[in-house]
Design an enzyme around this catalytic site. Structure first.
Site, PDB file in Angstrom:
ATOM      1  N   GLY A  12      -7.704  -9.143   0.923  1.00 48.16           N
ATOM      2  CA  GLY A  12      -7.312  -7.800   0.494  1.00 48.16           C
ATOM      3  C   GLY A  12      -5.913  -7.762  -0.101  1.00 48.16           C
ATOM      4  N   ASP A  13      -5.581  -6.624  -0.708  1.00 51.03           N
ATOM      5  CA  ASP A  13      -4.250  -6.369  -1.265  1.00 51.03           C
ATOM      6  C   ASP A  13      -3.863  -7.350  -2.365  1.00 51.03           C
ATOM      7  OD1 ASP A  13      -4.080  -4.339   0.614  1.00 51.03           O
ATOM      8  OD2 ASP A  13      -3.155  -5.660   2.105  1.00 51.03           O
ATOM      9  N   LYS A  16      -5.785  -5.130  -6.745  1.00 49.62           N
ATOM     10  CA  LYS A  16      -6.982  -4.591  -7.415  1.00 49.62           C
ATOM     11  C   LYS A  16      -6.666  -3.275  -8.138  1.00 49.62           C
ATOM     12  CE  LYS A  16      -9.012  -4.690  -3.372  1.00 49.62           C
ATOM     13  NZ  LYS A  16      -8.074  -5.499  -2.577  1.00 49.62           N
ATOM     14  N   LYS A  18      -3.894  -2.009  -9.329  1.00 53.63           N
ATOM     15  CA  LYS A  18      -3.100  -2.181 -10.545  1.00 53.63           C
ATOM     16  C   LYS A  18      -3.969  -2.678 -11.701  1.00 53.63           C
ATOM     17  CE  LYS A  18      -0.318  -5.006 -13.243  1.00 53.63           C
ATOM     18  NZ  LYS A  18       0.849  -5.714 -13.668  1.00 53.63           N
ATOM     19  N   ALA A  39      -8.715   1.116   2.618  1.00 54.38           N
ATOM     20  CA  ALA A  39      -8.131   0.563   1.393  1.00 54.38           C
ATOM     21  C   ALA A  39      -6.860   1.310   1.014  1.00 54.38           C
ATOM     22  CB  ALA A  39      -9.141   0.687   0.255  1.00 54.38           C
ATOM     23  N   GLY A  40      -5.936   0.584   0.413  1.00 53.44           N
ATOM     24  CA  GLY A  40      -4.753   1.198  -0.192  1.00 53.44           C
ATOM     25  C   GLY A  40      -4.525   0.494  -1.512  1.00 53.44           C
ATOM     26  N   HIS A  41      -4.829   1.166  -2.612  1.00 55.44           N
ATOM     27  CA  HIS A  41      -4.722   0.547  -3.934  1.00 55.44           C
ATOM     28  C   HIS A  41      -3.534   1.161  -4.680  1.00 55.44           C
ATOM     29  CE1 HIS A  41      -9.247  -0.732  -3.889  1.00 55.44           C
ATOM     30  NE2 HIS A  41      -8.555  -1.212  -2.888  1.00 55.44           N
ATOM     31  N   THR A 129      -7.479  -0.851  10.606  1.00 53.37           N
ATOM     32  CA  THR A 129      -6.578   0.192  10.104  1.00 53.37           C
ATOM     33  C   THR A 129      -6.786   1.491  10.891  1.00 53.37           C
ATOM     34  OG1 THR A 129      -8.210   0.933   8.492  1.00 53.37           O
ATOM     35  CG2 THR A 129      -6.642  -0.746   7.744  1.00 53.37           C
ATOM     36  N   ARG A 143     -28.714   4.523  11.629  1.00 52.57           N
ATOM     37  CA  ARG A 143     -29.493   5.673  11.132  1.00 52.57           C
ATOM     38  C   ARG A 143     -29.173   6.980  11.836  1.00 52.57           C
ATOM     39  NH1 ARG A 143     -34.722   2.206  11.883  1.00 52.57           N
ATOM     40  NH2 ARG A 143     -33.435   1.723  13.690  1.00 52.57           N
ATOM     41  N   GLN A 222     -10.904  -4.041  -0.100  1.00 54.04           N
ATOM     42  CA  GLN A 222     -10.709  -5.188   0.801  1.00 54.04           C
ATOM     43  C   GLN A 222     -10.804  -6.496  -0.013  1.00 54.04           C
ATOM     44  OE1 GLN A 222     -13.113  -2.514   2.180  1.00 54.04           O
ATOM     45  NE2 GLN A 222     -11.095  -1.724   2.556  1.00 54.04           N
ATOM     46  N   THR A 237     -14.044  -6.544   7.806  1.00 58.37           N
ATOM     47  CA  THR A 237     -14.318  -5.117   7.743  1.00 58.37           C
ATOM     48  C   THR A 237     -15.827  -4.923   7.863  1.00 58.37           C
ATOM     49  OG1 THR A 237     -13.809  -3.055   6.606  1.00 58.37           O
ATOM     50  CG2 THR A 237     -14.428  -4.933   5.200  1.00 58.37           C
ATOM     51  N   THR A 299      -1.216   1.226   6.091  1.00 54.94           N
ATOM     52  CA  THR A 299      -0.644   1.373   7.439  1.00 54.94           C
ATOM     53  C   THR A 299       0.844   1.028   7.506  1.00 54.94           C
ATOM     54  OG1 THR A 299      -1.279  -0.897   7.940  1.00 54.94           O
ATOM     55  CG2 THR A 299      -2.842   0.827   8.555  1.00 54.94           C
TER      56      THR A 299
HETATM   57  P1  GDP Z   1      -4.904  -3.688  -3.651  1.00 51.55           P
HETATM   58  O1  GDP Z   1      -5.261  -3.169  -2.313  1.00 51.55           O
HETATM   59  O2  GDP Z   1      -5.639  -4.943  -3.997  1.00 51.55           O
HETATM   60  O3  GDP Z   1      -4.998  -2.666  -4.739  1.00 51.55           O
HETATM   61  O4  GDP Z   1      -3.369  -4.115  -3.557  1.00 51.55           O
HETATM   62  P2  GDP Z   1      -2.181  -3.265  -2.865  1.00 51.55           P
HETATM   63  O5  GDP Z   1      -1.836  -2.120  -3.727  1.00 51.55           O
HETATM   64  O6  GDP Z   1      -2.510  -2.990  -1.439  1.00 51.55           O
HETATM   65  O7  GDP Z   1      -1.058  -4.357  -2.820  1.00 51.55           O
HETATM   66  C1  GDP Z   1      -0.576  -4.987  -3.961  1.00 51.55           C
HETATM   67  C2  GDP Z   1       0.935  -4.713  -4.066  1.00 51.55           C
HETATM   68  O8  GDP Z   1       1.503  -5.585  -5.015  1.00 51.55           O
HETATM   69  C3  GDP Z   1       1.251  -3.307  -4.543  1.00 51.55           C
HETATM   70  O9  GDP Z   1       2.452  -2.889  -3.980  1.00 51.55           O
HETATM   71  C4  GDP Z   1       1.387  -3.491  -6.053  1.00 51.55           C
HETATM   72  O10 GDP Z   1       2.230  -2.503  -6.639  1.00 51.55           O
HETATM   73  C5  GDP Z   1       2.027  -4.840  -6.111  1.00 51.55           C
HETATM   74  N1  GDP Z   1       1.700  -5.669  -7.287  1.00 51.55           N
HETATM   75  C6  GDP Z   1       0.542  -5.766  -7.989  1.00 51.55           C
HETATM   76  N2  GDP Z   1       0.645  -6.736  -8.919  1.00 51.55           N
HETATM   77  C7  GDP Z   1       1.883  -7.252  -8.807  1.00 51.55           C
HETATM   78  C8  GDP Z   1       2.576  -8.308  -9.472  1.00 51.55           C
HETATM   79  O11 GDP Z   1       2.067  -8.991 -10.352  1.00 51.55           O
HETATM   80  N3  GDP Z   1       3.865  -8.560  -9.049  1.00 51.55           N
HETATM   81  C9  GDP Z   1       4.464  -7.853  -8.071  1.00 51.55           C
HETATM   82  N4  GDP Z   1       5.714  -8.184  -7.724  1.00 51.55           N
HETATM   83  N5  GDP Z   1       3.840  -6.854  -7.424  1.00 51.55           N
HETATM   84  C10 GDP Z   1       2.557  -6.579  -7.780  1.00 51.55           C
HETATM   85  P1  IMO Z   2      -7.465  -3.066   0.221  1.00 48.83           P
HETATM   86  O1  IMO Z   2      -8.651  -2.443  -0.491  1.00 48.83           O
HETATM   87  C1  IMO Z   2      -6.064  -5.510   3.514  1.00 48.83           C
HETATM   88  C2  IMO Z   2      -8.298  -5.299   7.273  1.00 48.83           C
HETATM   89  C3  IMO Z   2      -7.598  -4.680   8.466  1.00 48.83           C
HETATM   90  C4  IMO Z   2      -8.278  -5.433   9.604  1.00 48.83           C
HETATM   91  C5  IMO Z   2      -9.704  -5.577   9.092  1.00 48.83           C
HETATM   92  C6  IMO Z   2     -10.650  -4.506   9.604  1.00 48.83           C
HETATM   93  O2  IMO Z   2      -6.219  -2.295   0.126  1.00 48.83           O
HETATM   94  O3  IMO Z   2      -7.343  -4.506  -0.161  1.00 48.83           O
HETATM   95  P2  IMO Z   2     -10.957  -1.902   9.205  1.00 48.83           P
HETATM   96  O4  IMO Z   2      -9.968  -0.814   8.994  1.00 48.83           O
HETATM   97  O5  IMO Z   2     -11.859  -2.123   8.059  1.00 48.83           O
HETATM   98  O6  IMO Z   2     -11.677  -1.760  10.498  1.00 48.83           O
HETATM   99  O7  IMO Z   2     -10.071  -3.239   9.367  1.00 48.83           O
HETATM  100  O8  IMO Z   2      -9.637  -5.517   7.691  1.00 48.83           O
HETATM  101  N1  IMO Z   2      -8.329  -4.436   6.064  1.00 48.83           N
HETATM  102  C7  IMO Z   2      -7.590  -4.653   4.976  1.00 48.83           C
HETATM  103  N2  IMO Z   2      -6.626  -5.560   4.742  1.00 48.83           N
HETATM  104  N3  IMO Z   2      -6.418  -4.639   2.552  1.00 48.83           N
HETATM  105  C8  IMO Z   2      -7.403  -3.747   2.768  1.00 48.83           C
HETATM  106  O9  IMO Z   2      -7.907  -2.969   1.783  1.00 48.83           O
HETATM  107  C9  IMO Z   2      -8.002  -3.691   4.037  1.00 48.83           C
HETATM  108  N4  IMO Z   2      -8.961  -2.919   4.601  1.00 48.83           N
HETATM  109  C10 IMO Z   2      -9.161  -3.399   5.833  1.00 48.83           C
HETATM  110  O10 IMO Z   2      -6.219  -4.908   8.418  1.00 48.83           O
HETATM  111  O11 IMO Z   2      -7.727  -6.711   9.717  1.00 48.83           O
HETATM  112 MG    MG Z   3      -4.346  -2.636  -0.512  1.00 47.13          MG
END
Ligand code: GDP
Ligand code: IMO
Ligand code: MG
Length: 424
Positions: A12-13, A16, A18, A39-41, A129, A143, A222, A237, A299
């Site tokens: 995750g993170d 995506k 961006k 999720a946190g995008h 989370t 169900r 994720q 998850t 979180t």
């Molecule tokens: P997602 O859940 O996959 O959408 O990713 P998140 O938003 O949770 O985490 C990615 C973090 O990296 C965010 O704070 C973005 O703003 C940042 N980010 C994305 N691409 C880049 C990059 O190429 N360089 C840097 N330094 N930060 C980035």
């Molecule tokens: P994005 O979309 C990173 C992780 C949690 C935990 C496990 C289960 O931003 O990439 P849950 O809340 O689903 O019961 O948690 O999965 N997790 C993530 N880690 N990015 C996420 O989403 C996540 N969504 C869940 O930290 O370990």
């Molecule tokens: Mg995220």
């Protein structure tokens, strides 16, 4: 062939949000297919930083329809907050946002059950989370769930009460305090807000668009290593985060999937508990966390950091049928004299180059290969020709090992800090 999928290849993170925002102008529709407000995008543009939890990351672009698919679980409270923030930014939600009637609802007791389950697990907790994701998908597959479409039914309140009462009984058995009076008013406000939205049978809309030759981008949440079937179970998850999840989570026939964009960081992170073979529990891990600002977008928890893990990436590429790789955050590695890639594991005394069945109960020790780093900052780069030699070498190294072209390199969080190496 009208549907492309973008999903995470790690835990995750990966960035995506961006990249979906960057690619959206090429698409007519962006659709989320699984997960929920766990999720946190994050999107950054025009000096604005915005985090989306439920709403697809195409929402800021004009002329693109955004769909929350049937595979998603929705918390009306979070959704309302997201909508309020977007309305303040003059985003036309009425015109652009569509929600599947078949998506499941997270009710207040789902969140309490999540918390009760985690606290009963003690040291073995998942590190959820705590957004109620697991209990909601349990009710879906059991169900018993409530769906978005149910809010239009006359007996919705009765159905809600029945499910909530069932949960309260379980919570009582678990001796978990259940203060619903504090949670329900907000939840019902969220439901009223949802009634004003475009609630649709999204599988029909999507398939009509496919028939018309329109372009659709399915946005994953994720990452592949958090997938319920193929992730590091039970530290996962509760949904299918992989390409197949786009089919079940949106009603897309498998044969209609075209490109699969697999996104990964130039290193690796994980939030929550569970195995992470290439993790660095040392000053270098700390340095990565600081340089990459690795704190959860949902979180705020510090993310665990480590080097890139090639066997895990190869596994994710295989399961997803990735056609194009996208790398984010190589800019975070600027200034590291040496970087490392985990190429193998030592598992049960043997050196292996694949992800074995049980990485939870058996120790998996990483074997690292040293790679020369680069000193130069990458954040101002706007063409591939400006890449330092060592970054080009790292890209070639990854393409050789992973056997998939690296089509996009992100060099900073902003929309504009993106180098497209190959047009699609
Ligand atoms: P997602 O859940 O996959 O959408 O990713 P998140 O938003 O949770 O985490 C990615 C973090 O990296 C965010 O704070 C973005 O703003 C940042 N980010 C994305 N691409 C880049 C990059 O190429 N360089 C840097 N330094 N930060 C980035
Ligand atoms: P994005 O979309 C990173 C992780 C949690 C935990 C496990 C289960 O931003 O990439 P849950 O809340 O689903 O019961 O948690 O999965 N997790 C993530 N880690 N990015 C996420 O989403 C996540 N969504 C869940 O930290 O370990
Ligand atoms: Mg995220």
């Amino acid at each position: 062939m009208a549907v492309d999928v973008l999903l995470g290849l790690q835990w995750g993170d990966e960035g995506k949000g961006k990249i979906v925002d960057v690619l959206t102008p090429e698409y007519d529709v962006v659709a989320r297919f699984q997960g929920g407000p766990n999720a946190g995008h994050t999107l950054e543009f025009n000096g604005i930083k915005h985090v989306l939890h439920t709403i697809p990351s195409g929402i800021f672009r004009d002329n693109t329809i955004n769909i929350v698919g049937n595979g998603v679980v929705i918390d009306p409270v979070t959704l309302k907050k997201e909508i309020d923030a977007l309305v303040k930014m003059d985003v036309d939600i009425r015109k652009k946002l569509f929600i599947s009637r078949k998506a499941h609802l997270i009710i207040p007791t789902h969140r309490l059950l999540d918390a009760a389950s985690e606290s009963s697990k003690g040291k073995e907790k998942i590190g959820s989370t705590l957004r109620g994701i697991g209990p909601t998908y349990m009710d879906k597959t059991g169900r018993n769930g409530l769906r978005v479409g149910d809010i239009e039914a006359k007996d919705f309140l009765d159905r809600y009460k029945k499910l909530s009462a069932k949960h309260s009984e379980i919570l009582k058995h678990m001796e978990f305090e259940c203060k619903l009076d504090e949670l329900e008013p907000q939840w019902f406000e969220g439901i009223e807000e949802m009634k004003k939205l475009n609630l649709v049978d999204s599988e029909h809309i999507i398939n009509r668009y496919i028939g018309e030759g329109k372009k659709i981008l399915a946005e994953g949440a994720q990452g592949s290593l958090l997938d319920i079937d193929f992730g590091s179970y039970p530290f996962v998850t509760s949904s299918n985060t992989i390409t197949a999840g786009a089919c079940t989570g949106l009603g897309i026939p498998p044969g209609k999937i075209n490109r699969v964009f697999g996104i990964f960081k130039a290193y690796c992170t994980r939030v929550g508990s569970g195995p992470f073979p290439s993790e660095l529990n040392d000053a270098t891990g700390e340095q990565l966390r600081k340089a990459g600002n690795e704190f959860g977008a949902t979180t705020g928890r510090p993310r665990r950091c480590g080097w890139i893990d090639l066997p895990a990436l190869k596994y994710a590429i295989m399961i997803n049928g990735v056609t194009d790789l996208i790398m984010t955050k190589p800019d975070v590695l600027s200034g590291f004299d040496k970087i490392y890639a985990c190429t193998h594991y030592i598992y049960e005394g043997k050196k292996i180059d694949f992800l074995p069945y049980d990485i939870v109960n058996n120790e998996v020790k990483p074997v690292f290969e040293e790679i020369k780093g680069w000193r130069e900052s990458l954040t101002g780069i706007n063409a591939e020709s400006q890449f330092p030699k060592e970054l080009n070498d790292y890209i070639t190294y990854l393409e050789t090992n992973l056997q998939v072209p690296l089509s996009i390199i992100s060099v900073g969080p902003d929309r504009n800090q993106t180098i497209i190496r190959k047009r699609f």
